[in-house]
Design a protein around this motif. Structure first.
Motif, PDB file in Angstrom:
ATOM      1  N   THR A  93       0.815  -1.207   0.000  1.00  0.00           N
ATOM      2  CA  THR A  93       0.000   0.000   0.000  1.00  0.00           C
ATOM      3  C   THR A  93       0.849   1.257   0.000  1.00  0.00           C
ATOM      4  OG1 THR A  93      -1.637  -1.257   1.281  1.00  0.00           O
ATOM      5  CG2 THR A  93      -1.976   1.099   1.093  1.00  0.00           C
ATOM      6  N   VAL A  94       1.968   1.252   0.733  1.00  0.00           N
ATOM      7  CA  VAL A  94       2.859   2.420   0.730  1.00  0.00           C
ATOM      8  C   VAL A  94       3.425   2.639  -0.669  1.00  0.00           C
ATOM      9  CG1 VAL A  94       5.058   3.320   1.592  1.00  0.00           C
ATOM     10  CG2 VAL A  94       3.426   2.289   3.171  1.00  0.00           C
ATOM     11  N   GLY A 127       6.283   4.315  12.048  1.00  0.00           N
ATOM     12  CA  GLY A 127       7.515   4.763  11.405  1.00  0.00           C
ATOM     13  C   GLY A 127       7.380   4.921   9.912  1.00  0.00           C
ATOM     14  N   VAL A 128       6.823   3.913   9.255  1.00  0.00           N
ATOM     15  CA  VAL A 128       6.691   3.958   7.798  1.00  0.00           C
ATOM     16  C   VAL A 128       5.748   5.075   7.378  1.00  0.00           C
ATOM     17  CG1 VAL A 128       5.830   2.697   5.787  1.00  0.00           C
ATOM     18  CG2 VAL A 128       7.279   1.529   7.449  1.00  0.00           C
ATOM     19  N   LEU A 129       4.655   5.260   8.103  1.00  0.00           N
ATOM     20  CA  LEU A 129       3.705   6.324   7.756  1.00  0.00           C
ATOM     21  C   LEU A 129       4.341   7.699   7.902  1.00  0.00           C
ATOM     22  CD1 LEU A 129       1.142   4.738   7.130  1.00  0.00           C
ATOM     23  CD2 LEU A 129      -0.041   6.135   8.824  1.00  0.00           C
ATOM     24  N   ASN A 134       6.546  12.482   4.885  1.00  0.00           N
ATOM     25  CA  ASN A 134       7.627  13.471   4.804  1.00  0.00           C
ATOM     26  C   ASN A 134       8.361  13.457   3.475  1.00  0.00           C
ATOM     27  OD1 ASN A 134       7.557  14.911   7.241  1.00  0.00           O
ATOM     28  ND2 ASN A 134       8.451  13.207   8.347  1.00  0.00           N
ATOM     29  N   HIS A 135       7.811  12.741   2.471  1.00  0.00           N
ATOM     30  CA  HIS A 135       8.525  12.649   1.202  1.00  0.00           C
ATOM     31  C   HIS A 135       7.609  12.905   0.012  1.00  0.00           C
ATOM     32  CE1 HIS A 135      12.664  11.585   2.022  1.00  0.00           C
ATOM     33  NE2 HIS A 135      12.227  10.908   3.063  1.00  0.00           N
ATOM     34  N   LEU A 170      11.815  11.197  12.815  1.00  0.00           N
ATOM     35  CA  LEU A 170      11.212   9.968  13.330  1.00  0.00           C
ATOM     36  C   LEU A 170      11.904   9.526  14.605  1.00  0.00           C
ATOM     37  CD1 LEU A 170       9.332   7.543  13.095  1.00  0.00           C
ATOM     38  CD2 LEU A 170      11.001   6.478  11.547  1.00  0.00           C
ATOM     39  N   HIS A 171      13.227   9.609  14.635  1.00  0.00           N
ATOM     40  CA  HIS A 171      13.993   9.238  15.818  1.00  0.00           C
ATOM     41  C   HIS A 171      13.556  10.073  17.023  1.00  0.00           C
ATOM     42  CE1 HIS A 171      18.002   9.365  18.134  1.00  0.00           C
ATOM     43  NE2 HIS A 171      17.448   8.177  18.355  1.00  0.00           N
ATOM     44  N   ALA A 172      13.438  11.384  16.829  1.00  0.00           N
ATOM     45  CA  ALA A 172      13.027  12.277  17.910  1.00  0.00           C
ATOM     46  C   ALA A 172      11.614  11.952  18.385  1.00  0.00           C
ATOM     47  CB  ALA A 172      13.121  13.736  17.447  1.00  0.00           C
ATOM     48  N   SER A 173      10.715  11.670  17.427  1.00  0.00           N
ATOM     49  CA  SER A 173       9.333  11.354  17.773  1.00  0.00           C
ATOM     50  C   SER A 173       9.246  10.071  18.598  1.00  0.00           C
ATOM     51  CB  SER A 173       8.509  11.210  16.484  1.00  0.00           C
ATOM     52  OG  SER A 173       7.228  10.690  16.754  1.00  0.00           O
TER      53      SER A 173
END
Length: 202
Positions: A93-94, A127-129, A134-135, A170-173
């Motif tokens: 789906t991604v 993470g994937v979402l 962001n892209h 993502l790391h910070a989140s």
């Protein structure tokens, strides 16, 4: 870092997805039917080409919408479809509704409890979402799911060679929300390794 439960209301999100799908799907189908009717009535005229383009664009939008609804439901459908099938659906789906060329290698062969599978999938999904949102350009994204038999840790290794900024966010989140027992971003900011500690013995 202390691992916490993920604050996601799955049933609420699923209900929202159902309402959105019914409302928007009906409107998209109505637009498609109107454009198709207009095309038939203007056969041979210049306006037919515009109507045909509208039909094509609406078909593409319907397909994209269905993919997005599949994404929204995945955290709930994992309970019915199982871990492996949900991981495959997430990858497919991604790829369908984002520019990320997402590949997910599931190397976990150990038998995990349902709650462990669910937690692992939700962190993967989150993470994937976040990376997907962001892209806007085509980039490779490679995710590996592993199980360390020595420590019983479950690992999510995200390799995104063009995504230093997105991986840093993502790391910070993940650190802020305490979603994993460990989150390690390499110096080049191209690989993020997430670890989930083995559940405490009762």
């Amino acid at each position: 870092m202390t691992q916490k439960n993920i604050p996601i209301s799955l049933l609420t999100e699923s209900s929202i997805a159902d309402v959105l799908q019914q409302e928007l799907a009906q409107r998209l189908l109505a637009i498609r039917m109107s454009a198709a009717l207009y095309s038939r009535r203007n056969e041979g005229r210049k306006t037919q080409e515009l109507a045909d383009q509208t039909v094509t664009m609406t078909d593409e939008l319907i397909q994209l919408f269905e993919s997005l609804m599949t994404l929204m439901r995945l955290p709930v459908t994992i309970l019915d479809d199982g871990f492996d099938a949900s991981v495959s659906t997430l990858q497919k789906t991604v790829r369908e509704c984002s520019p990320l060329r997402c590949t997910i290698d599931n190397n976990i062969t150990a038998t995990l409890a349902t709650a462990e599978q669910h937690t692992l999938f939700l962190i993967l999904y989150h993470g994937v979402l976040q990376l997907m949102l962001n892209h806007g350009e085509i980039h490779p994204l490679h995710v590996t799911l592993d199980f360390d038999s020595a420590t019983c840790h479950r690992k999510i290794i995200i390799h995104h060679p063009e995504g230093a900024r997105a991986l840093s966010q993502l790391h910070a989140s993940i650190e802020q929300q305490g979603m994993c027992s460990a989150a390690i971003l390499n110096q080049e900011k191209t690989t993020l390794q997430l670890e989930l500690a083995a559940p405490a013995q009762q």
